[in-house]
Design an enzyme around this catalytic site. Structure first.
Site, PDB file in Angstrom:
ATOM      1  N   ASP A 180       4.749  45.475  -4.106  1.00  0.00           N
ATOM      2  CA  ASP A 180       6.160  45.656  -3.494  1.00  0.00           C
ATOM      3  C   ASP A 180       6.843  44.229  -3.820  1.00  0.00           C
ATOM      4  O   ASP A 180       6.588  43.796  -5.258  1.00  0.00           O
ATOM      5  CB  ASP A 180       6.261  45.924  -2.022  1.00  0.00           C
ATOM      6  CG  ASP A 180       7.513  46.431  -1.614  1.00  0.00           C
ATOM      7  OD1 ASP A 180       7.891  47.224  -2.306  1.00  0.00           O
ATOM      8  OD2 ASP A 180       8.193  46.013  -0.782  1.00  0.00           O
TER       9      ASP A 180
ATOM     10  N   ASP B 294       1.583  48.941  -6.920  1.00  0.00           N
ATOM     11  CA  ASP B 294       2.482  47.657  -7.136  1.00  0.00           C
ATOM     12  C   ASP B 294       2.335  46.986  -5.794  1.00  0.00           C
ATOM     13  O   ASP B 294       1.900  47.403  -4.712  1.00  0.00           O
ATOM     14  CB  ASP B 294       3.639  48.064  -7.270  1.00  0.00           C
ATOM     15  CG  ASP B 294       4.508  48.651  -6.248  1.00  0.00           C
ATOM     16  OD1 ASP B 294       4.398  50.172  -6.379  1.00  0.00           O
ATOM     17  OD2 ASP B 294       5.031  48.441  -5.461  1.00  0.00           O
TER      18      ASP B 294
HETATM   19  N1  ADE Z   1       6.830  49.464  -3.541  1.00  0.00           N
HETATM   20  C1  ADE Z   1       7.208  50.528  -3.379  1.00  0.00           C
HETATM   21  N2  ADE Z   1       7.957  50.818  -2.331  1.00  0.00           N
HETATM   22  C2  ADE Z   1       8.437  52.054  -2.150  1.00  0.00           C
HETATM   23  N3  ADE Z   1       7.742  53.207  -2.582  1.00  0.00           N
HETATM   24  C3  ADE Z   1       6.923  53.106  -3.462  1.00  0.00           C
HETATM   25  N4  ADE Z   1       6.173  53.739  -4.421  1.00  0.00           N
HETATM   26  C4  ADE Z   1       5.408  53.142  -4.990  1.00  0.00           C
HETATM   27  N5  ADE Z   1       5.603  51.866  -4.885  1.00  0.00           N
HETATM   28  C5  ADE Z   1       6.466  51.519  -3.989  1.00  0.00           C
END
Ligand code: ADE
Ligand SMILES: CSC[C@H]1O[C@H](OP(=O)(O)O)[C@H](O)[C@@H]1O
Length: 291
Positions: free
Chosen positions: A213, A211
């Site tokens: 974030d 992703d």
């Molecule tokens: N955006 C994210 N923040 C923290 N841990 C994650 N693991 C996968 N995506 C994450």
């Protein structure tokens, strides 16, 4: 034991709870002076190399990032004779170029975790190891090559921001970490990498981007449903990556040219006569060669 022979450890992160390709696979319970690891350890062979696989969150994902028994996990790997440890982790991305589905072979960390026991050493036996280069470049070379062979887009190098969680970052935090120059974010690589160094185990981290974030204007905030779907699509590639490691580690130089397996050589500070016998006994598997 053949001193040039590698024994590969693999720590599987979110979405990776087993290894189907292992020959002679058996789940083995291991107890350590630092308690029980996240789960039993799956041992077996791949291409003639002994392998020890541990699901970091336990089968069924029972441990939250802050509750993972990191010391027991690394101590168990050491007790099983692991020389080379490849960790696989799901991460969010702070760069357009690091897209969901890509792999990043991480080489630096910023640690924002809180309150996790982060050292095997302490009162009665103090040690300071170097963490300037927190991963083994030789093992990362092998991990990179195995990752590329899966056909995935692979990025070599990147800074991993280790956050405490379990909640994801606020938008302000996400923007700040990006401004700091971080490339990816996760919740588990620290203190894992610190402890591997103290245990003199070569360590590499393959991060699987799931992703963006919460900083990206073109994407919504990080969403667990989307993460799960990317992880499901990565399972096969993660298995192929691990399966490609033994052939790339068969001729392990001894000692490791990066020095990981001698990290404690000059690290112990406590005078021998002031050392705590009880702590020394606990440290036997980790630092016995020097105690
Ligand atoms: N955006 C994210 N923040 C923290 N841990 C994650 N693991 C996968 N995506 C994450
Ligand atoms: C499932 S999203 C958050 C979760 O995923 C990562 O786990 P791991 O590093 O074990 O793959 C992240 O660190 C969080 O624990």
């Amino acid at each position: 034991m053949d001193q040039t022979a590698a024994r590969l450890g693999v720590i599987g992160g979110s979405g990776l709870y087993g290894m189907e390709a292992l020959e002679g696979a058996a789940w083995q319970s291991v107890t350590t002076p630092w308690g029980e690891p996240s789960d039993a350890i799956l041992t077996g062979q791949l291409d003639g190399m002994p392998i020890a696989f541990l699901p970091r969150h336990g089968r069924g994902h029972v441990h939250a990032p802050g509750d993972i028994p990191y010391r027991a996990n690394i101590a168990a790997m050491k007790a099983l004779g692991v020389t080379d440890l490849v960790s696989v982790s799901a991460v969010g991305s702070f760069r357009d170029a690091l897209a969901p589905g890509d792999f990043v072979v991480v080489d630096q960390f910023i640690d924002r975790t809180k309150g996790r026991p982060a050292s095997f050493f302490g009162a009665g036996c103090v040690a300071h190891v170097s963490l300037a280069e927190p991963v083994c470049a030789r093992l990362s070379d092998a991990a990179e090559a195995a990752a590329r062979a899966t056909g995935k887009t692979v990025h070599r190098g990147g800074t991993y921001l280790a956050m405490e969680g379990p909640q994801f970052s606020t938008r302000a935090e996400s923007l700040m970490y990006r401004a700091w120059g971080c490339d990816v974010i996760g919740m588990t690589a620290m203190p894992e990498a610190r402890l591997a160094r103290e245990a003199e185990i070569c360590y590499a981290l393959v991060a699987m981007v799931t992703d963006y974030d919460s900083w990206h204007e073109g994407h919504g905030a990080v969403d667990i449903a989307a993460i799960k779907s990317v992880l499901a699509g990565n399972t096969q590639a993660a298995g192929a990556l691990i399966a490609g490691l033994p052939q790339r580690l068969a001729q392990r130089p001894q000692p490791c040219p990066e020095g990981c397996d001698r990290a404690l050589d000059h690290a112990l500070m406590t005078a021998p006569e002031r050392r705590d016998p009880a702590l020394l006994a606990r440290l036997d598997t980790i630092a016995g060669r020097l105690l």
